[in-house]
Design a protein around this motif. Structure first.
Motif, PDB file in Angstrom:
ATOM      1  N   ASN A  66       0.850  -1.194   0.000  1.00  0.00           N
ATOM      2  CA  ASN A  66       0.000   0.000   0.000  1.00  0.00           C
ATOM      3  C   ASN A  66       0.889   1.249   0.000  1.00  0.00           C
ATOM      4  OD1 ASN A  66       0.778   0.587   2.686  1.00  0.00           O
ATOM      5  ND2 ASN A  66      -0.935  -0.578   3.521  1.00  0.00           N
ATOM      6  N   PHE A  67       0.243   2.409  -0.020  1.00  0.00           N
ATOM      7  CA  PHE A  67       1.003   3.647  -0.194  1.00  0.00           C
ATOM      8  C   PHE A  67       1.994   3.881   0.958  1.00  0.00           C
ATOM      9  CE2 PHE A  67       1.095   8.467  -0.288  1.00  0.00           C
ATOM     10  CZ  PHE A  67       2.006   8.515  -1.332  1.00  0.00           C
ATOM     11  N   ASN A  68       1.553   3.629   2.176  1.00  0.00           N
ATOM     12  CA  ASN A  68       2.451   3.839   3.313  1.00  0.00           C
ATOM     13  C   ASN A  68       3.660   2.915   3.237  1.00  0.00           C
ATOM     14  OD1 ASN A  68       0.713   5.749   4.282  1.00  0.00           O
ATOM     15  ND2 ASN A  68      -0.178   4.459   5.868  1.00  0.00           N
ATOM     16  N   GLU A  69       3.406   1.673   2.845  1.00  0.00           N
ATOM     17  CA  GLU A  69       4.515   0.720   2.727  1.00  0.00           C
ATOM     18  C   GLU A  69       5.462   1.140   1.601  1.00  0.00           C
ATOM     19  OE1 GLU A  69       2.063  -3.200   4.323  1.00  0.00           O
ATOM     20  OE2 GLU A  69       2.107  -2.739   2.186  1.00  0.00           O
ATOM     21  N   PHE A  70       4.869   1.688   0.547  1.00  0.00           N
ATOM     22  CA  PHE A  70       5.657   2.146  -0.594  1.00  0.00           C
ATOM     23  C   PHE A  70       6.611   3.268  -0.168  1.00  0.00           C
ATOM     24  CE2 PHE A  70       6.067   4.827  -4.450  1.00  0.00           C
ATOM     25  CZ  PHE A  70       6.598   3.885  -5.320  1.00  0.00           C
ATOM     26  N   ILE A  71       6.087   4.249   0.559  1.00  0.00           N
ATOM     27  CA  ILE A  71       6.938   5.354   1.020  1.00  0.00           C
ATOM     28  C   ILE A  71       8.009   4.829   1.971  1.00  0.00           C
ATOM     29  CG2 ILE A  71       7.005   7.492   2.369  1.00  0.00           C
ATOM     30  CD1 ILE A  71       4.548   8.402   1.151  1.00  0.00           C
ATOM     31  N   THR A  72       7.624   3.911   2.836  1.00  0.00           N
ATOM     32  CA  THR A  72       8.605   3.325   3.756  1.00  0.00           C
ATOM     33  C   THR A  72       9.733   2.664   2.974  1.00  0.00           C
ATOM     34  OG1 THR A  72       6.857   2.939   5.368  1.00  0.00           O
ATOM     35  CG2 THR A  72       8.903   1.707   5.680  1.00  0.00           C
ATOM     36  N   MET A  73       9.358   1.969   1.885  1.00  0.00           N
ATOM     37  CA  MET A  73      10.364   1.314   1.054  1.00  0.00           C
ATOM     38  C   MET A  73      11.275   2.355   0.388  1.00  0.00           C
ATOM     39  SD  MET A  73       9.747  -1.041  -2.353  1.00  0.00           S
ATOM     40  CE  MET A  73       8.910   0.210  -3.324  1.00  0.00           C
ATOM     41  N   MET A  74      10.680   3.411  -0.154  1.00  0.00           N
ATOM     42  CA  MET A  74      11.446   4.396  -0.902  1.00  0.00           C
ATOM     43  C   MET A  74      12.363   5.225  -0.007  1.00  0.00           C
ATOM     44  SD  MET A  74      10.482   3.704  -3.894  1.00  0.00           S
ATOM     45  CE  MET A  74      11.093   5.002  -4.974  1.00  0.00           C
ATOM     46  N   THR A  75      11.909   5.518   1.206  1.00  0.00           N
ATOM     47  CA  THR A  75      12.689   6.402   2.072  1.00  0.00           C
ATOM     48  C   THR A  75      13.518   5.616   3.086  1.00  0.00           C
ATOM     49  OG1 THR A  75      10.900   6.556   3.687  1.00  0.00           O
ATOM     50  CG2 THR A  75      10.936   8.214   1.934  1.00  0.00           C
ATOM     51  N   GLY A  76      13.159   4.370   3.301  1.00  0.00           N
ATOM     52  CA  GLY A  76      13.839   3.585   4.326  1.00  0.00           C
ATOM     53  C   GLY A  76      13.447   3.990   5.740  1.00  0.00           C
ATOM     54  N   LEU A  77      12.406   4.832   5.846  1.00  0.00           N
ATOM     55  CA  LEU A  77      11.939   5.267   7.160  1.00  0.00           C
ATOM     56  C   LEU A  77      10.472   4.928   7.315  1.00  0.00           C
ATOM     57  CD1 LEU A  77      13.518   8.827   7.076  1.00  0.00           C
ATOM     58  CD2 LEU A  77      14.309   6.903   8.462  1.00  0.00           C
ATOM     59  N   PRO A  78      10.048   4.600   8.533  1.00  0.00           N
ATOM     60  CA  PRO A  78       8.639   4.256   8.730  1.00  0.00           C
ATOM     61  C   PRO A  78       7.733   5.410   8.305  1.00  0.00           C
ATOM     62  CG  PRO A  78       9.905   3.947  10.765  1.00  0.00           C
ATOM     63  CD  PRO A  78      10.813   4.604   9.771  1.00  0.00           C
ATOM     64  N   TYR A  79       6.679   5.072   7.571  1.00  0.00           N
ATOM     65  CA  TYR A  79       5.709   6.081   7.185  1.00  0.00           C
ATOM     66  C   TYR A  79       4.300   5.525   7.406  1.00  0.00           C
ATOM     67  CZ  TYR A  79       3.259   9.684   4.682  1.00  0.00           C
ATOM     68  OH  TYR A  79       2.414  10.714   4.384  1.00  0.00           O
ATOM     69  N   PRO A  80       3.361   6.274   7.994  1.00  0.00           N
ATOM     70  CA  PRO A  80       3.606   7.604   8.569  1.00  0.00           C
ATOM     71  C   PRO A  80       4.560   7.534   9.750  1.00  0.00           C
ATOM     72  CG  PRO A  80       1.423   6.805   9.170  1.00  0.00           C
ATOM     73  CD  PRO A  80       1.987   5.805   8.225  1.00  0.00           C
ATOM     74  N   PRO A  81       5.319   8.603   9.994  1.00  0.00           N
ATOM     75  CA  PRO A  81       6.303   8.569  11.065  1.00  0.00           C
ATOM     76  C   PRO A  81       5.628   8.299  12.397  1.00  0.00           C
ATOM     77  CG  PRO A  81       6.177  10.762  10.064  1.00  0.00           C
ATOM     78  CD  PRO A  81       5.199   9.908   9.344  1.00  0.00           C
ATOM     79  N   LYS A  82       6.220   7.440  13.172  1.00  0.00           N
ATOM     80  CA  LYS A  82       5.627   7.119  14.468  1.00  0.00           C
ATOM     81  C   LYS A  82       6.097   8.146  15.484  1.00  0.00           C
ATOM     82  CE  LYS A  82       4.470   2.389  14.033  1.00  0.00           C
ATOM     83  NZ  LYS A  82       3.926   2.682  12.729  1.00  0.00           N
ATOM     84  N   ASP A  83       5.166   8.605  16.274  1.00  0.00           N
ATOM     85  CA  ASP A  83       5.532   9.477  17.363  1.00  0.00           C
ATOM     86  C   ASP A  83       6.000   8.588  18.515  1.00  0.00           C
ATOM     87  OD1 ASP A  83       5.644  11.194  19.548  1.00  0.00           O
ATOM     88  OD2 ASP A  83       4.203  12.541  18.612  1.00  0.00           O
ATOM     89  N   GLU A  84       7.312   8.548  18.698  1.00  0.00           N
ATOM     90  CA  GLU A  84       7.859   7.607  19.678  1.00  0.00           C
ATOM     91  C   GLU A  84       7.367   7.892  21.087  1.00  0.00           C
ATOM     92  OE1 GLU A  84      12.089   7.329  19.344  1.00  0.00           O
ATOM     93  OE2 GLU A  84      11.941   7.076  17.178  1.00  0.00           O
ATOM     94  N   GLU A  85       7.215   9.168  21.397  1.00  0.00           N
ATOM     95  CA  GLU A  85       6.718   9.517  22.721  1.00  0.00           C
ATOM     96  C   GLU A  85       5.321   8.958  22.937  1.00  0.00           C
ATOM     97  OE1 GLU A  85       6.713  13.680  23.485  1.00  0.00           O
ATOM     98  OE2 GLU A  85       8.698  13.608  24.378  1.00  0.00           O
ATOM     99  N   ASP A  86       4.466   9.171  21.963  1.00  0.00           N
ATOM    100  CA  ASP A  86       3.098   8.676  22.091  1.00  0.00           C
ATOM    101  C   ASP A  86       3.071   7.165  22.263  1.00  0.00           C
ATOM    102  OD1 ASP A  86       2.079  11.144  21.975  1.00  0.00           O
ATOM    103  OD2 ASP A  86       1.094  10.954  20.027  1.00  0.00           O
ATOM    104  N   ALA A  87       3.944   6.489  21.512  1.00  0.00           N
ATOM    105  CA  ALA A  87       3.985   5.039  21.602  1.00  0.00           C
ATOM    106  C   ALA A  87       4.364   4.600  23.007  1.00  0.00           C
ATOM    107  CB  ALA A  87       4.971   4.479  20.582  1.00  0.00           C
ATOM    108  N   GLU A  88       5.292   5.320  23.591  1.00  0.00           N
ATOM    109  CA  GLU A  88       5.731   4.983  24.947  1.00  0.00           C
ATOM    110  C   GLU A  88       4.602   5.244  25.952  1.00  0.00           C
ATOM    111  OE1 GLU A  88       9.094   6.360  28.164  1.00  0.00           O
ATOM    112  OE2 GLU A  88       9.328   6.985  26.081  1.00  0.00           O
TER     113      GLU A  88
END
Ligand SMILES: [Ca+2]
Ligand SMILES: [Ca+2]
Length: 161
Positions: A66-88
């Motif tokens: 899907n589109f998010n996975e595609f961007i993650t593949m192209m940039t090498g970074l998780p997309y949408p960017p995860k808010d690490e603080e929120d995750a914690e």
């Protein structure tokens, strides 16, 4: 910290994504991906190779990109960017209240904060619960709000040290 993509960059990825997704259903299948690969110059990948690529990119495991996975593949970074603080924050909260829709008591909140290695004072708990609903309970939203404000204050204080 991961840089956020600009709307222009996202549009570029979207156009590229669309070229991989001719039926425009929002996901690139193995067949669609293979077609693009085979129209590109150079060595043609085998079906197995394409499947392997998809597998590596396919984060949610539905067999397509899907589109998010595609961007993650192209940039090498998780997309949408995860808010690490929120995750914690949500991880800590879920130990006491898994749905994120309920509330926790003052003593649970204290335990939670101790668990985060960030104990709260009686005064803080009291102020917090007074500001909230008067039932002595805390919703997830109140908690995140508190955490964010608290960190901002910490930042301001440490800025003067
Ligand atoms: Ca498609
Ligand atoms: Ca997928």
């Amino acid at each position: 910290m991961a840089r956020k993509l600009s709307p222009e960059e996202i549009q570029v990825f979207k156009d590229l994504f669309d070229s991989y997704d001719p039926d425009k259903d929002g996901s690139i299948t193995v067949e669609e991906f293979a077609k693009v690969m085979s129209s590109a110059p150079g060595k043609q990948p085998t079906q197995a190779e394409v499947e392997q690529i998809i597998k590596e990119v396919d984060l949610d495991g539905d067999g397509t990109i899907n589109f998010n996975e595609f961007i993650t593949m192209m940039t090498g970074l998780p997309y949408p960017p995860k808010d690490e603080e929120d995750a914690e924050y949500s991880k800590a909260w879920k130990e006491y209240e898994p749905s994120l829709n309920g509330s926790i008591t003052a003593s649970q909140f204290r335990q939670l904060m101790n668990g985060l290695g960030d104990p709260v004072t009686d005064v803080e708990v009291e102020q917090l619960l007074n500001n909230v609903d008067g039932e002595g309970k805390l919703s997830y939203k109140d908690y995140v709000h508190f955490m964010k404000n608290r960190n901002i204050e910490d930042d301001i204080v440490s800025g003067y040290q």
